[in-house]
Design a protein around this motif. Structure first.
Motif, PDB file in Angstrom:
ATOM      1  N   LEU A  49       0.830  -1.196   0.000  1.00 60.20           N
ATOM      2  CA  LEU A  49       0.000   0.000   0.000  1.00 60.20           C
ATOM      3  C   LEU A  49       0.872   1.257   0.000  1.00 60.20           C
ATOM      4  CD1 LEU A  49      -2.822   1.353   0.338  1.00 60.20           C
ATOM      5  CD2 LEU A  49      -2.440   1.203   2.817  1.00 60.20           C
ATOM      6  N   PRO A  50       0.723   2.159  -0.999  1.00 57.32           N
ATOM      7  CA  PRO A  50       1.512   3.392  -1.005  1.00 57.32           C
ATOM      8  C   PRO A  50       1.008   4.364   0.071  1.00 57.32           C
ATOM      9  CG  PRO A  50       0.650   2.859  -3.202  1.00 57.32           C
ATOM     10  CD  PRO A  50      -0.078   2.010  -2.211  1.00 57.32           C
ATOM     11  N   LEU A  51       1.934   5.003   0.753  1.00 54.17           N
ATOM     12  CA  LEU A  51       1.562   6.002   1.753  1.00 54.17           C
ATOM     13  C   LEU A  51       0.767   7.132   1.124  1.00 54.17           C
ATOM     14  CD1 LEU A  51       1.754   7.271   4.583  1.00 54.17           C
ATOM     15  CD2 LEU A  51       3.963   8.239   3.896  1.00 54.17           C
ATOM     16  N   ALA A  52       1.149   7.536  -0.074  1.00 52.35           N
ATOM     17  CA  ALA A  52       0.461   8.636  -0.752  1.00 52.35           C
ATOM     18  C   ALA A  52      -1.019   8.326  -0.960  1.00 52.35           C
ATOM     19  CB  ALA A  52       1.131   8.921  -2.098  1.00 52.35           C
ATOM     20  N   LEU A  53      -1.315   7.102  -1.389  1.00 50.36           N
ATOM     21  CA  LEU A  53      -2.710   6.716  -1.617  1.00 50.36           C
ATOM     22  C   LEU A  53      -3.487   6.696  -0.310  1.00 50.36           C
ATOM     23  CD1 LEU A  53      -4.909   5.721  -3.536  1.00 50.36           C
ATOM     24  CD2 LEU A  53      -4.076   3.384  -3.167  1.00 50.36           C
ATOM     25  N   LEU A  54      -2.867   6.212   0.755  1.00 52.63           N
ATOM     26  CA  LEU A  54      -3.532   6.181   2.056  1.00 52.63           C
ATOM     27  C   LEU A  54      -3.870   7.591   2.528  1.00 52.63           C
ATOM     28  CD1 LEU A  54      -4.504   4.672   4.565  1.00 52.63           C
ATOM     29  CD2 LEU A  54      -2.159   4.750   5.439  1.00 52.63           C
ATOM     30  N   ILE A  55      -2.921   8.518   2.394  1.00 56.35           N
ATOM     31  CA  ILE A  55      -3.178   9.906   2.794  1.00 56.35           C
ATOM     32  C   ILE A  55      -4.303  10.504   1.959  1.00 56.35           C
ATOM     33  CG2 ILE A  55      -2.184  12.225   2.882  1.00 56.35           C
ATOM     34  CD1 ILE A  55       0.514  10.940   3.465  1.00 56.35           C
ATOM     35  N   PHE A  56      -4.281  10.230   0.665  1.00 55.50           N
ATOM     36  CA  PHE A  56      -5.310  10.760  -0.230  1.00 55.50           C
ATOM     37  C   PHE A  56      -6.690  10.264   0.170  1.00 55.50           C
ATOM     38  CE2 PHE A  56      -6.978  10.876  -4.854  1.00 55.50           C
ATOM     39  CZ  PHE A  56      -7.475  12.157  -4.678  1.00 55.50           C
ATOM     40  N   MET A  57      -6.807   8.978   0.482  1.00 59.12           N
ATOM     41  CA  MET A  57      -8.094   8.423   0.876  1.00 59.12           C
ATOM     42  C   MET A  57      -8.575   9.014   2.201  1.00 59.12           C
ATOM     43  SD  MET A  57      -8.748   6.578  -1.687  1.00 59.12           S
ATOM     44  CE  MET A  57     -10.255   5.811  -1.104  1.00 59.12           C
ATOM     45  N   VAL A  58      -7.661   9.229   3.131  1.00 57.95           N
ATOM     46  CA  VAL A  58      -8.035   9.846   4.409  1.00 57.95           C
ATOM     47  C   VAL A  58      -8.547  11.262   4.188  1.00 57.95           C
ATOM     48  CG1 VAL A  58      -7.139  10.679   6.616  1.00 57.95           C
ATOM     49  CG2 VAL A  58      -6.498   8.411   5.800  1.00 57.95           C
ATOM     50  N   VAL A  59      -7.871  12.012   3.320  1.00 58.96           N
ATOM     51  CA  VAL A  59      -8.303  13.378   2.999  1.00 58.96           C
ATOM     52  C   VAL A  59      -9.684  13.367   2.360  1.00 58.96           C
ATOM     53  CG1 VAL A  59      -7.835  15.379   1.518  1.00 58.96           C
ATOM     54  CG2 VAL A  59      -5.981  14.335   2.832  1.00 58.96           C
ATOM     55  N   LEU A  60      -9.908  12.437   1.427  1.00 62.47           N
ATOM     56  CA  LEU A  60     -11.208  12.354   0.765  1.00 62.47           C
ATOM     57  C   LEU A  60     -12.324  12.041   1.761  1.00 62.47           C
ATOM     58  CD1 LEU A  60     -10.303  10.393  -2.499  1.00 62.47           C
ATOM     59  CD2 LEU A  60     -10.965  12.786  -2.318  1.00 62.47           C
ATOM     60  N   VAL A  61     -12.085  11.090   2.643  1.00 61.30           N
ATOM     61  CA  VAL A  61     -13.098  10.737   3.641  1.00 61.30           C
ATOM     62  C   VAL A  61     -13.381  11.921   4.557  1.00 61.30           C
ATOM     63  CG1 VAL A  61     -13.571   9.281   5.645  1.00 61.30           C
ATOM     64  CG2 VAL A  61     -12.607   8.262   3.590  1.00 61.30           C
ATOM     65  N   GLY A  62     -12.324  12.603   4.995  1.00 66.28           N
ATOM     66  CA  GLY A  62     -12.503  13.731   5.901  1.00 66.28           C
ATOM     67  C   GLY A  62     -13.262  14.876   5.262  1.00 66.28           C
ATOM     68  N   LEU A  63     -12.889  15.254   4.044  1.00 65.43           N
ATOM     69  CA  LEU A  63     -13.560  16.375   3.384  1.00 65.43           C
ATOM     70  C   LEU A  63     -14.960  15.995   2.909  1.00 65.43           C
ATOM     71  CD1 LEU A  63     -10.634  18.039   1.389  1.00 65.43           C
ATOM     72  CD2 LEU A  63     -11.650  18.717   3.575  1.00 65.43           C
ATOM     73  N   ASP A  64     -15.167  14.720   2.584  1.00 65.61           N
ATOM     74  CA  ASP A  64     -16.526  14.273   2.258  1.00 65.61           C
ATOM     75  C   ASP A  64     -17.435  14.407   3.477  1.00 65.61           C
ATOM     76  OD1 ASP A  64     -18.452  12.761   0.448  1.00 65.61           O
ATOM     77  OD2 ASP A  64     -18.381  11.412   2.174  1.00 65.61           O
ATOM     78  N   TYR A  65     -16.906  14.087   4.641  1.00 66.66           N
ATOM     79  CA  TYR A  65     -17.669  14.266   5.883  1.00 66.66           C
ATOM     80  C   TYR A  65     -18.007  15.749   6.084  1.00 66.66           C
ATOM     81  CZ  TYR A  65     -18.895  14.327  10.825  1.00 66.66           C
ATOM     82  OH  TYR A  65     -19.555  14.532  12.014  1.00 66.66           O
ATOM     83  N   VAL A  66     -17.036  16.616   5.837  1.00 72.27           N
ATOM     84  CA  VAL A  66     -17.256  18.052   6.004  1.00 72.27           C
ATOM     85  C   VAL A  66     -18.374  18.530   5.086  1.00 72.27           C
ATOM     86  CG1 VAL A  66     -16.238  20.332   5.638  1.00 72.27           C
ATOM     87  CG2 VAL A  66     -14.926  18.557   6.817  1.00 72.27           C
ATOM     88  N   LEU A  67     -18.340  18.087   3.832  1.00 71.85           N
ATOM     89  CA  LEU A  67     -19.323  18.561   2.862  1.00 71.85           C
ATOM     90  C   LEU A  67     -20.719  18.001   3.109  1.00 71.85           C
ATOM     91  CD1 LEU A  67     -17.805  18.714  -0.753  1.00 71.85           C
ATOM     92  CD2 LEU A  67     -18.722  20.566   0.633  1.00 71.85           C
ATOM     93  N   ARG A  68     -20.816  16.745   3.486  1.00 67.70           N
ATOM     94  CA  ARG A  68     -22.129  16.100   3.551  1.00 67.70           C
ATOM     95  C   ARG A  68     -22.705  15.980   4.946  1.00 67.70           C
ATOM     96  NH1 ARG A  68     -23.408  11.134   1.592  1.00 67.70           N
ATOM     97  NH2 ARG A  68     -21.475  10.165   2.279  1.00 67.70           N
ATOM     98  N   ARG A  69     -21.883  16.180   5.983  1.00 68.68           N
ATOM     99  CA  ARG A  69     -22.356  15.902   7.335  1.00 68.68           C
ATOM    100  C   ARG A  69     -22.273  17.101   8.273  1.00 68.68           C
ATOM    101  NH1 ARG A  69     -24.640  10.661   7.255  1.00 68.68           N
ATOM    102  NH2 ARG A  69     -23.513   9.500   5.637  1.00 68.68           N
ATOM    103  N   THR A  70     -21.802  18.238   7.780  1.00 66.60           N
ATOM    104  CA  THR A  70     -21.658  19.400   8.657  1.00 66.60           C
ATOM    105  C   THR A  70     -22.509  20.560   8.158  1.00 66.60           C
ATOM    106  OG1 THR A  70     -19.768  20.358   7.469  1.00 66.60           O
ATOM    107  CG2 THR A  70     -19.286  18.705   9.169  1.00 66.60           C
ATOM    108  N   THR A  71     -22.766  21.501   9.055  1.00 67.46           N
ATOM    109  CA  THR A  71     -23.525  22.698   8.694  1.00 67.46           C
ATOM    110  C   THR A  71     -22.785  23.502   7.637  1.00 67.46           C
ATOM    111  OG1 THR A  71     -24.466  22.792  10.919  1.00 67.46           O
ATOM    112  CG2 THR A  71     -24.562  24.806   9.595  1.00 67.46           C
ATOM    113  N   TYR A  72     -21.466  23.559   7.774  1.00 68.08           N
ATOM    114  CA  TYR A  72     -20.658  24.292   6.797  1.00 68.08           C
ATOM    115  C   TYR A  72     -20.834  23.716   5.397  1.00 68.08           C
ATOM    116  CZ  TYR A  72     -16.481  25.891   4.320  1.00 68.08           C
ATOM    117  OH  TYR A  72     -15.623  26.422   3.393  1.00 68.08           O
TER     118      TYR A  72
END
Length: 412
Positions: A253-276
Motif C-alpha cells: 500500500l503506497p503512503l500517498a494513496l492512504l493519505i489521499f483516501m483519508v483526505v477524501l473521507v474527511g472532506l466528504d464528511y465536512v461537505l455532507r455531514r456538517t452545517t458548513y
C-alpha cells in the motif's frame, strides 16, 4: 383449521423480496429519467478506458502499472479536491497550478537553501496556500471582482513569484530520504496493512450507511433499504480487497494513496455531514436565496477559496515529492486543466450546487488512466490531450443534459 404452511411462508418471503426489488428498480429508472445519473457515467467511462487499453497492452492492468497509477493520481487529485469546493459555488479557480508550484518552491528553498526543518517548511508552504486562497476570496466576496479575473491574475502573479524565489538555478533538488520525498516513495510492504485498511473502510461505510438509513427512517424520509446497503457494501468490499490484492503483488500500500483516501473521507464528511458543507451547497444552489436565509455569503466564499488554496499547496508538495525537486516547470504544463477536468469529469457540476469530493478521485483516475495507457502504447502526448478533451466535453454535455432533465422534473 390449519395455519399457513412453510411453503406459503417461503412464497410470501420471495414475493416481498420481488416487490422490493421491483420498487428499487423503478426508483432507479425514475432517477435516470429525471437526470440524476450520479457516478454512473464516469464509472462507465473508466471501465471503457481500462478495457480498451488492456486489450491493446496487457501490461496496463499489471500490479506495477496500477500501483504507479495509484501514486500518480494523488498530486493532481489533491488539487482537484479543492476545485470541487469552488465549483460547488459555481465559481472557478485558475490559480491552483501556480499556487501548487509556488508551494513546492517555497518548501524547497526554505528547507534546502536556508536549512529550515522539513516539518516547519511544509507548514509554511501550506499556510501560504491558505493565505493566497483567502486573498482571492476577499477580492471576490468583498470587492466584487469576478473569480475568473482574480484567479487569472493569481495564475500569472504567483507563477512569477515562484520563478523569482527559485532564482537563477531554476531547480532545487529535494532530499531523497526526506519527509516530503517519502510522501510518494514510501510503501507499506506488510500485506496486512492493505487488507486491514480495506476492511476498515468497508466496515466504516456499512456502519455509517446503516446509521444514516435508520435516522432517515425515524425522520420519515426516504432511505436506502438494508438490502440496498448490503449490495453497495459488497460492491465496495469487492473493489477495496481487489485493490489491496493488486497493490500487495507489487510493493504494498503506497503512503500517498492512504493519505489521499483519508483526505477524501474527511472532506466528504465536512461537505455532507456538517452545517458548513450544507451552507456551501445552499450557496451553490442560489446566492440570493442563501443570503435571504441568513447565510454568511462572503465568509463562505472566502473560506472555499481558502480550501482551494490549501489543497493546491498540498498537491504541489506531492507533485514535488514524485520528482524529488522543485523547478520552473512546477505547477505548469497541463496541471491546471487536468485538475479542473478531473473535478468535472468526476461529476461536479460547472453550474454549482451539485458534486462530491469523490468526484476528484473518479475524474483523476480517468485522466491518469488515459495518460498511463498512452505512455504504455508509446503514442504521442497529443493523442492524450485529444482523448482527455473529448472525455471532458462528454462530461460537460452529460451535466448540461441531466440538469435540463432535472429542471423538467422539478428537481432543480
Amino acid at each position: 383449521m390449519s395455519g399457513p404452511s412453510p411453503a406459503d411462508g417461503r412464497h410470501g418471503f420471495v414475493r416481498r423480496l420481488r416487490d422490493r426489488a421491483d420498487r428499487s428498480a423503478g426508483a432507479f429508472a425514475d432517477r435516470l429519467r429525471s437526470g440524476e445519473l450520479g457516478s454512473l457515467p464516469v464509472l462507465l467511462s473508466l471501465a471503457s478506458i481500462w478495457l480498451i487499453f488492456v486489450s491493446l497492452n496487457e501490461k496496463f492492468l499489471s500490479p506495477r502499472n496500477l500501483s504507479n497509477l495509484s501514486v500518480d493520481i494523488v498530486g493532481t487529485g489533491m488539487i482537484a479536491v479543492g476545485i470541487v469546493f469552488v465549483l460547488l459555488l459555481g465559481e472557478i479557480d485558475l490559480s491552483v497550478g501556480s499556487v501548487s508550484g509556488l508551494a513546492a518552491a517555497v518548501f524547497a528553498v526554505l528547507n534546502v537553501q536556508h536549512g529550515m526543518s522539513e516539518g516547519l517548511a511544509v507548514v509554511v508552504a501550506v499556510v501560504m496556500g491558505t493565505a493566497i486562497g483567502a486573498l482571492h476570496g476577499f477580492f471576490l466576496a468583498k470587492v466584487g471582482v469576478p473569480a475568473f479575473v482574480v484567479t487569472l491574475a493569481g495564475l500569472l502573479g504567483w507563477n512569477g513569484l515562484m520563478l523569482w524565489i527559485l532564482g537563477s538555478s531554476g531547480t532545487v533538488n529535494l532530499d531523497e530520504e526526506g519527509l516530503v520525498a517519502l510522501l510518494t516513495g514510501y510503501y507499506f510492504h506488510d500485506v496486512a496493512v492493505a487488507y486491514g485498511v480495506a476492511a476498515l473502510g468497508v466496515a466504516g461505510y456499512f456502519l455509517v450507511a446503516l446509521k444514516d438509513a435508520r435516522r432517515r427512517v425515524a425522520a420519515g424520509v426516504p432511505s436506502r433499504t438494508p438490502a440496498g446497503i448490503a449490495v453497495r457494501t459488497a460492491a465496495l468490499a469487492l473493489i477495496a480487497f481487489a485493490a489491496a490484492f493488486v497493490l500487495n503483488r507489487f510493493q504494498g500500500l503506497p503512503l500517498a494513496l492512504l493519505i489521499f483516501m483519508v483526505v477524501l473521507v474527511g472532506l466528504d464528511y465536512v461537505l455532507r455531514r456538517t452545517t458548513y458543507g450544507r451552507m456551501i451547497f445552499a450557496l451553490g444552489g442560489g446566492v440570493e436565496a442563501a443570503r435571504r436565509a441568513g447565510l454568511g455569503v462572503a465568509w463562505i466564499r472566502i473560506s472555499v477559496f481558502m480550501v482551494s488554496g490549501t489543497m493546491a499547496a498540498v498537491g504541489g508538495l506531492f507533485l514535488a515529492s514524485r520528482v524529488t525537486s522543485a523547478s520552473q516547470a512546477s505547477g505548469g504544463g497541463n496541471l491546471l486543466m487536468n485538475a479542473i477536468a478531473a473535478a468535472v469529469i468526476g461529476g461536479t457540476s460547472l453550474f454549482g450546487g451539485r458534486g462530491r469530493v469523490w468526484s476528484a478521485l473518479l475524474g483523476v483516475l480517468v485522466i491518469q488512466s488515459i495518460a498511463s495507457g498512452v505512455a504504455l502504447l508509446g503514442i504521442q502526448a497529443a493523442v492524450q490531450y485529444m482523448i482527455t478533451g473529448g472525455v471532458l466535453l462528454v462530461a460537460v454535455v452529460i451535466d448540461a443534459v441531466s440538469r435540463r432533465a432535472q429542471k423538467a422534473h422539478g428537481r432543480v
